[in-house]
Design a protein around this motif. Structure first.
Motif, PDB file in Angstrom:
ATOM      1  N   GLU A 131       5.666   3.512   1.188  1.00 37.48           N
ATOM      2  CA  GLU A 131       4.992   2.345   0.645  1.00 37.48           C
ATOM      3  C   GLU A 131       5.367   1.185   1.560  1.00 37.48           C
ATOM      4  N   CYS A 150       0.844  -1.181   0.000  1.00 40.53           N
ATOM      5  CA  CYS A 150       0.000   0.000   0.000  1.00 40.53           C
ATOM      6  C   CYS A 150       0.886   1.239   0.000  1.00 40.53           C
ATOM      7  N   ASP A 151       0.569   2.191  -0.860  1.00 41.07           N
ATOM      8  CA  ASP A 151       1.263   3.469  -0.961  1.00 41.07           C
ATOM      9  C   ASP A 151       0.467   4.496  -0.170  1.00 41.07           C
ATOM     10  N   PHE A 200      -3.641   2.170  -2.280  1.00 35.09           N
ATOM     11  CA  PHE A 200      -3.202   3.541  -2.016  1.00 35.09           C
ATOM     12  C   PHE A 200      -4.146   4.226  -1.039  1.00 35.09           C
TER      13      PHE A 200
END
Length: 118
Positions: free
Chosen positions: A38, A22-23, A85
């Motif tokens: 990230e 996940c960013d 994200f």
């Protein structure tokens, strides 16, 4: 993706793979310069929360604090590794977000060295 306007507080990008990483993005104060981290989901130990206004992502070397509104759905999707994200809202870029949709107002990274007494 979540959000009915150009601002999307979180979601899944088709180029990402569910369950990998996940960013998390936020803005340098008073600018349009984005920064972030990230993380790989394999390092996410816990998702803590306070109501539906704050999430805490516990990683081995830091805690990612996400503050906003209507974050329950984000919490549940993070627990299922369904988010690639997360991004903080910036009124310089998107204007004001709808008042009835999830919004990320602040992202903060807490690291153990921040709490050491000198």
């Amino acid at each position: 993706m979540v959000g009915s306007t150009a601002y999307k507080p979180y979601g899944f990008l088709p180029s990402g793979t569910i369950g990998e990483g996940c960013d998390v993005r936020w803005w340098m104060e008073g600018t349009e310069t984005i920064q972030g981290i990230e993380f790989q989901y394999r390092f996410l130990m816990q998702v803590g929360y306070v109501g539906d206004q704050e999430l805490r992502l516990f990683l081995p070397d830091s805690i990612v604090v996400i503050e906003g509104q209507r974050l329950t759905d984000l919490r549940k999707k993070l627990a299922r590794r369904m988010v690639t994200f997360i991004q903080q809202h910036n009124p310089r870029v998107w204007g004001l977000p709808p008042t009835d949709e999830p919004t990320i107002e602040r992202v903060q990274i807490l690291r153990p060295e921040m709490f050491k007494n000198s």
